[in-house]
Scaffold this active site. Structure first.
Site, PDB file in Angstrom:
ATOM      1  N   PHE A   1     -11.297 -18.570  31.282  1.00 27.80           N
ATOM      2  CA  PHE A   1     -12.306 -18.811  30.254  1.00 27.80           C
ATOM      3  C   PHE A   1     -12.755 -20.266  30.334  1.00 27.80           C
ATOM      4  CE2 PHE A   1     -13.093 -15.510  26.967  1.00 27.80           C
ATOM      5  CZ  PHE A   1     -12.527 -14.457  27.667  1.00 27.80           C
TER       6      PHE A   1
ATOM      7  N   CYS B   1     -23.392 -25.495  20.324  1.00 29.40           N
ATOM      8  CA  CYS B   1     -24.107 -24.253  20.053  1.00 29.40           C
ATOM      9  C   CYS B   1     -25.397 -24.599  19.311  1.00 29.40           C
ATOM     10  CB  CYS B   1     -23.255 -23.302  19.211  1.00 29.40           C
ATOM     11  SG  CYS B   1     -24.092 -21.718  18.921  1.00 29.40           S
TER      12      CYS B   1
ATOM     13  N   CYS C   1     -25.903 -19.119  12.214  1.00 30.92           N
ATOM     14  CA  CYS C   1     -24.746 -18.232  12.368  1.00 30.92           C
ATOM     15  C   CYS C   1     -23.612 -18.800  11.505  1.00 30.92           C
ATOM     16  CB  CYS C   1     -24.356 -18.202  13.844  1.00 30.92           C
ATOM     17  SG  CYS C   1     -22.904 -17.238  14.205  1.00 30.92           S
TER      18      CYS C   1
ATOM     19  N   CYS D   1     -18.774 -18.066  12.550  1.00 33.67           N
ATOM     20  CA  CYS D   1     -18.138 -18.433  13.815  1.00 33.67           C
ATOM     21  C   CYS D   1     -16.649 -18.741  13.612  1.00 33.67           C
ATOM     22  CB  CYS D   1     -18.838 -19.659  14.377  1.00 33.67           C
ATOM     23  SG  CYS D   1     -18.273 -20.118  16.018  1.00 33.67           S
ATOM     24  N   ASP D   2     -15.824 -18.282  14.561  1.00 36.62           N
ATOM     25  CA  ASP D   2     -14.381 -18.529  14.470  1.00 36.62           C
ATOM     26  C   ASP D   2     -13.898 -19.403  15.632  1.00 36.62           C
ATOM     27  OD1 ASP D   2     -14.642 -16.795  16.568  1.00 36.62           O
ATOM     28  OD2 ASP D   2     -13.322 -15.248  15.771  1.00 36.62           O
ATOM     29  N   THR D   3     -14.814 -20.123  16.271  1.00 40.74           N
ATOM     30  CA  THR D   3     -14.471 -20.856  17.491  1.00 40.74           C
ATOM     31  C   THR D   3     -14.719 -22.353  17.332  1.00 40.74           C
ATOM     32  OG1 THR D   3     -15.186 -18.925  18.746  1.00 40.74           O
ATOM     33  CG2 THR D   3     -14.931 -20.970  19.974  1.00 40.74           C
TER      34      THR D   3
ATOM     35  N   GLU E   1     -21.113 -14.973  28.034  1.00 39.28           N
ATOM     36  CA  GLU E   1     -21.240 -14.435  26.682  1.00 39.28           C
ATOM     37  C   GLU E   1     -22.210 -15.318  25.912  1.00 39.28           C
ATOM     38  OE1 GLU E   1     -16.952 -12.341  26.676  1.00 39.28           O
ATOM     39  OE2 GLU E   1     -17.473 -13.497  24.887  1.00 39.28           O
TER      40      GLU E   1
ATOM     41  N   HIS F   1      -7.130 -10.095  22.234  1.00 39.85           N
ATOM     42  CA  HIS F   1      -6.376 -11.348  22.427  1.00 39.85           C
ATOM     43  C   HIS F   1      -5.737 -11.787  21.104  1.00 39.85           C
ATOM     44  CE1 HIS F   1     -10.522 -12.112  21.462  1.00 39.85           C
ATOM     45  NE2 HIS F   1     -10.234 -13.322  21.033  1.00 39.85           N
TER      46      HIS F   1
HETATM   47  S1  SF4 Z   1     -20.394 -17.284  16.878  1.00 38.47           S
HETATM   48 FE1  SF4 Z   1     -20.185 -19.528  17.098  1.00 38.47          FE
HETATM   49  S2  SF4 Z   1     -20.658 -19.917  19.229  1.00 38.47           S
HETATM   50 FE2  SF4 Z   1     -21.480 -17.868  18.739  1.00 38.47          FE
HETATM   51  S3  SF4 Z   1     -23.605 -18.190  18.051  1.00 38.47           S
HETATM   52 FE3  SF4 Z   1     -22.325 -18.245  16.242  1.00 38.47          FE
HETATM   53  S4  SF4 Z   1     -21.929 -20.449  15.953  1.00 38.47           S
HETATM   54 FE4  SF4 Z   1     -22.588 -20.195  18.067  1.00 38.47          FE
END
Ligand code: SF4
Length: 214
Positions: free
Chosen positions: A30, A36, A51, A54-56, A120, A208
């Site tokens: 990965f 973003c 968005c 988001c969990d990242t 992705e 995961h």
């Molecule tokens: S989930 Fe996170 S990385 Fe994906 S579009 Fe939304 S803010 Fe961006």
């Protein structure tokens, strides 16, 4: 002539299993790109982001193997994590939004080292040629321009986006992925029900997280 992105900002690079979508369970490196266009990544901005779920952590370059690399350096970092002497090399470019940075130069560098390239994306940037597996996970119809690919993965349920809005588009596979968070159990039950009632859609679980791996 030099191409637009000579250096790529990378949050982290690690070897694991793909947890989601059709390639669930497949070993992969990965490569998480920083940044973003749908959220700054700051909690103070989440409410007003395009968005909001988001969990990242995609900010900066301070994760495992993170940094600023040119194409050959980054391909070497990715290659260095692949088990020595083993084929079926697979890199998953994710983010953040990887298509803000991924370009033909980097695609060429990965291919030169025999990597199959998966991406992705949130679908807000047109994908360059040469990607081997494209997963589009839309978060907004206003910014949705990459409308074809290998799999469409919709986080479910969302406030505005519904499966019906996407099922006419030319994708090979359609996945619903339950929204994580406090409602994940109810969301999983709703996604399961939807798939059973609409067999075009398949269920994608975040395996995961279930396995407790990266
Ligand atoms: S989930 Fe996170 S990385 Fe994906 S579009 Fe939304 S803010 Fe961006």
């Amino acid at each position: 002539m030099a191409e637009a992105h000579q250096y790529y900002s990378i949050k982290e690079v690690f070897y694991t299993l793909q947890g989601e979508g059709l390639h669930t369970g497949r070993p992969a490196v990965f490569c998480r790109f920083s940044g973003c266009n749908f959220w700054t990544g700051l909690e103070s901005d989440r409410e007003k982001a395009i968005c909001t779920f988001c969990d990242t952590d995609f900010r900066g370059t301070n994760g495992k193997n993170g940094g600023k690399y040119d194409a050959d350096q980054l391909a070497d970092v990715v290659n260095g994590l692949w088990p020595e002497g083993q084929s079926h090399k697979y890199v998953v470019c994710t983010g953040g939004e990887p298509l803000l940075q991924l370009d033909k130069t980097l695609i060429r560098a990965f291919h030169q080292l025999d990597f199959e390239i998966a991406v992705e994306t949130n679908g807000s940037v047109l994908a360059p040629d040469g990607i081997d597996w494209l997963t589009v996970s839309p978060k907004s119809t206003d910014h949705f321009i990459q409308q074809k690919g290998n799999e469409l993965k919709l986080v479910f349920p969302q406030r505005v986006l519904t499966p019906e809005m996407f099922e006419h588009l030319p994708f090979d596979h359609y996945f619903l992925q339950p929204m994580d968070g406090p409602e994940v159990k109810a969301n999983t039950a709703a996604a399961l029900r939807y798939c059973l009632e609409h067999p075009r859609w398949k269920l994608s679980l975040q395996t995961h997280k279930i396995l407790g791996i990266e």
